[in-house]
Scaffold this motif. Structure first.
Motif, PDB file in Angstrom:
ATOM      1  N   ILE A 173       0.868   4.126  -2.908  1.00 39.66           N
ATOM      2  CA  ILE A 173       0.688   5.566  -2.706  1.00 39.66           C
ATOM      3  C   ILE A 173       1.760   6.359  -3.455  1.00 39.66           C
ATOM      4  O   ILE A 173       1.458   7.319  -4.165  1.00 39.66           O
ATOM      5  N   PHE A 179      -8.759   5.707  -5.738  1.00 38.24           N
ATOM      6  CA  PHE A 179      -7.602   5.614  -4.850  1.00 38.24           C
ATOM      7  C   PHE A 179      -7.989   5.926  -3.412  1.00 38.24           C
ATOM      8  O   PHE A 179      -7.607   5.216  -2.479  1.00 38.24           O
ATOM      9  N   LYS A 227       0.823  -1.214   0.000  1.00 33.51           N
ATOM     10  CA  LYS A 227       0.000   0.000   0.000  1.00 33.51           C
ATOM     11  C   LYS A 227       0.858   1.266   0.000  1.00 33.51           C
ATOM     12  O   LYS A 227       0.498   2.264  -0.633  1.00 33.51           O
ATOM     13  N   GLY A 251       0.864   8.520  -6.803  1.00 33.65           N
ATOM     14  CA  GLY A 251       1.037   9.969  -6.795  1.00 33.65           C
ATOM     15  C   GLY A 251       1.807  10.456  -8.008  1.00 33.65           C
ATOM     16  O   GLY A 251       1.422  11.434  -8.653  1.00 33.65           O
ATOM     17  N   LEU A 278      -8.308   2.956  -0.077  1.00 37.70           N
ATOM     18  CA  LEU A 278      -7.450   3.100   1.101  1.00 37.70           C
ATOM     19  C   LEU A 278      -8.232   2.876   2.383  1.00 37.70           C
ATOM     20  O   LEU A 278      -7.701   2.389   3.369  1.00 37.70           O
TER      21      LEU A 278
END
Length: 212
Positions: A17, A76, A13, A21, A80
């Motif tokens: 991220i 996204f 995870k 990004g 999460l």
């Protein structure tokens, strides 16, 4: 064993991220190329036949391009969930993600797939991709309504794996062109499948191993 699985999930995870990004920024730059509405820029330069002969093509194209960037972001945030303190965003982000895909992004993507570069093999791939994208998202929506949240989460991951095909497709294109210098139409035939099949394989592996 539980600790190892938990660590693998956390590492995955965190990498997600960071990677997301960076590539989201690249996708945003691509999207901004089409603002204001222009038909002689980037991808549309090689789709002039469709632009000229099919009036509806641009409507589907702009629908797909403009909604997909929000699909990426909302998806996204939704996947999460509470893992990174974003539980409060999950429900609303998930609704935006699902609605955009079911009514705009996936249908427009299926339409565009029918006119994909690379011939019949590319077209088949992109139409299948759009269909699976729609189905996996709808399945996640159904499971959420039934309060089967474990299964819902797994189908959201499958859906998001297909969502990020917009990113992985471009990654594979760079790699293949750099290493092998193939004919442009051959590239389309390859990345049409490589953009999403490895994504699904990875997600299915992680689900099977209970890392997600």
């Amino acid at each position: 064993m539980f600790s190892v699985k938990r660590n693998i999930s956390s590492i995955f995870k965190i990498l997600l991220i960071i990677g997301f990004g960076y590539f989201f920024w690249l996708m945003l730059k691509i999207t901004l190329e089409y603002i204001p509405l222009r038909t002689s820029v980037s991808f549309l330069m090689i789709k002039q036949t469709e632009v000229i002969q099919r009036r509806e093509y641009l409507y589907f194209f702009y629908t797909h391009v403009y909604t997909s960037i929000f699909v990426l972001l909302s998806g996204f945030l939704a996947i999460l969930r509470k893992d990174f303190g974003l539980k409060s965003f999950h429900k609303n982000a998930g609704k935006i993600y699902i609605l955009l895909i079911l009514f705009l992004a996936a249908p427009s993507g299926i339409y565009m797939g029918m006119f994909a570069n690379g011939g019949i093999y590319s077209k088949i791939s992109f139409v299948i991709l759009g269909g699976l994208w729609w189905f996996s998202t709808y399945k996640a929506y159904q499971l959420a309504k039934q309060k089967k949240f474990k299964e819902h989460k797994q189908w959201m991951w499958r859906s998001f794996a297909l969502t990020v095909s917009a990113i992985t497709l471009r990654m594979w294109k760079v790699i293949i062109v750099y290493l092998f210098h193939p004919n442009p139409m051959d590239v389309y035939q390859i990345i049409a499948w490589m953009g999403w099949i490895p994504n699904l394989i990875l997600i299915e592996y992680l689900i099977t191993k209970k890392h997600l």
